[in-house]
Enzyme design. Sequence first.
Site, PDB file in Angstrom:
ATOM      1  N   PHE A 264     -11.686  75.271  40.915  1.00  0.00           N
ATOM      2  CA  PHE A 264     -12.550  76.340  41.443  1.00  0.00           C
ATOM      3  C   PHE A 264     -13.253  75.855  42.712  1.00  0.00           C
ATOM      4  O   PHE A 264     -14.467  75.939  42.841  1.00  0.00           O
ATOM      5  CB  PHE A 264     -13.555  76.848  40.385  1.00  0.00           C
ATOM      6  CG  PHE A 264     -12.869  77.487  39.219  1.00  0.00           C
ATOM      7  CD1 PHE A 264     -12.581  78.849  39.222  1.00  0.00           C
ATOM      8  CD2 PHE A 264     -12.446  76.721  38.138  1.00  0.00           C
ATOM      9  CE1 PHE A 264     -11.900  79.431  38.159  1.00  0.00           C
ATOM     10  CE2 PHE A 264     -11.762  77.288  37.081  1.00  0.00           C
ATOM     11  CZ  PHE A 264     -11.488  78.656  37.083  1.00  0.00           C
ATOM     12  N   HIS A 265     -12.461  75.337  43.607  1.00  0.00           N
ATOM     13  CA  HIS A 265     -12.975  74.930  44.904  1.00  0.00           C
ATOM     14  C   HIS A 265     -11.800  74.790  45.875  1.00  0.00           C
ATOM     15  O   HIS A 265     -10.631  74.814  45.470  1.00  0.00           O
ATOM     16  CB  HIS A 265     -13.734  73.594  44.787  1.00  0.00           C
ATOM     17  CG  HIS A 265     -12.897  72.473  44.263  1.00  0.00           C
ATOM     18  ND1 HIS A 265     -12.977  72.008  42.981  1.00  0.00           N
ATOM     19  CD2 HIS A 265     -11.936  71.741  44.868  1.00  0.00           C
ATOM     20  CE1 HIS A 265     -12.114  71.038  42.808  1.00  0.00           C
ATOM     21  NE2 HIS A 265     -11.463  70.860  43.928  1.00  0.00           N
ATOM     22  N   ALA A 266     -12.160  74.636  47.154  1.00  0.00           N
ATOM     23  CA  ALA A 266     -11.182  74.299  48.193  1.00  0.00           C
ATOM     24  C   ALA A 266     -11.727  73.074  48.923  1.00  0.00           C
ATOM     25  O   ALA A 266     -12.861  72.653  48.680  1.00  0.00           O
ATOM     26  CB  ALA A 266     -11.007  75.471  49.152  1.00  0.00           C
TER      27      ALA A 266
ATOM     28  N   ARG B 266      -8.161  76.117  44.629  1.00  0.00           N
ATOM     29  CA  ARG B 266      -7.337  75.695  43.494  1.00  0.00           C
ATOM     30  C   ARG B 266      -8.089  75.840  42.182  1.00  0.00           C
ATOM     31  O   ARG B 266      -9.297  75.607  42.117  1.00  0.00           O
ATOM     32  CB  ARG B 266      -6.848  74.256  43.687  1.00  0.00           C
ATOM     33  CG  ARG B 266      -7.872  73.212  43.433  1.00  0.00           C
ATOM     34  CD  ARG B 266      -8.126  72.215  44.536  1.00  0.00           C
ATOM     35  NE  ARG B 266      -7.898  72.603  45.889  1.00  0.00           N
ATOM     36  CZ  ARG B 266      -7.503  71.750  46.827  1.00  0.00           C
ATOM     37  NH1 ARG B 266      -7.310  70.493  46.542  1.00  0.00           N
ATOM     38  NH2 ARG B 266      -7.327  72.149  48.061  1.00  0.00           N
TER      39      ARG B 266
END
Length: 138
Positions: A53-55, A100
């Site tokens: 839950f981040h890029a 992702r």
Amino acid sequence: MDRLLGNYKKIDFKENINNAGNLIALEQNRNIPFDIKRVYYIFNTKLGVNRGFHAHKNLRQVLVCVSGNLVLRVDDGNSKRDIKLDNPSQGILIEGLVWREMRDISEDCVLLVLADKLYDEKDYIRDYDKFISYCSND
Ligand code: T46
């Protein structure tokens, strides 16, 4: 052989198979397309827990599920794709702005990650709306 999927790429690693079993070597600037600065692995994820839950603003990584399985969701701001990772002879190269998420992580899952930079929390985009605005300014 590499298969292009967008901002992410599948890499097939050569397996050395002999009577003892199997061995795969990961080597910088050979089958890993960068200088490897960091290696980490994710394991013992509690059942039903999702991760990611981040890029990243500027990071190249190759993800290899060396045991068990999971579903990796990659999202470039325009389209999303779910990729089942269950094969230690396959890696996913992620670079550029890619959100992702890791889901359906099996209890025995070990996800090995090779990165081209040291850990830096400032490189993370952990808010989806901010990620989308980064994508439109890119
Ligand atoms: C990614 C996906 C695939 C460190 O201290 N050093 C490190 O190198 C990393 C990667 C993490 N950490 C710390 C930061 C957090 O306190 O370990 C803790 C768990 O990290 P995080 O919640 O970011 O883990 P995931 O599984 O959500 O994401 C990780 C990577 O952080 C990320 O870069 O692409 O795996």
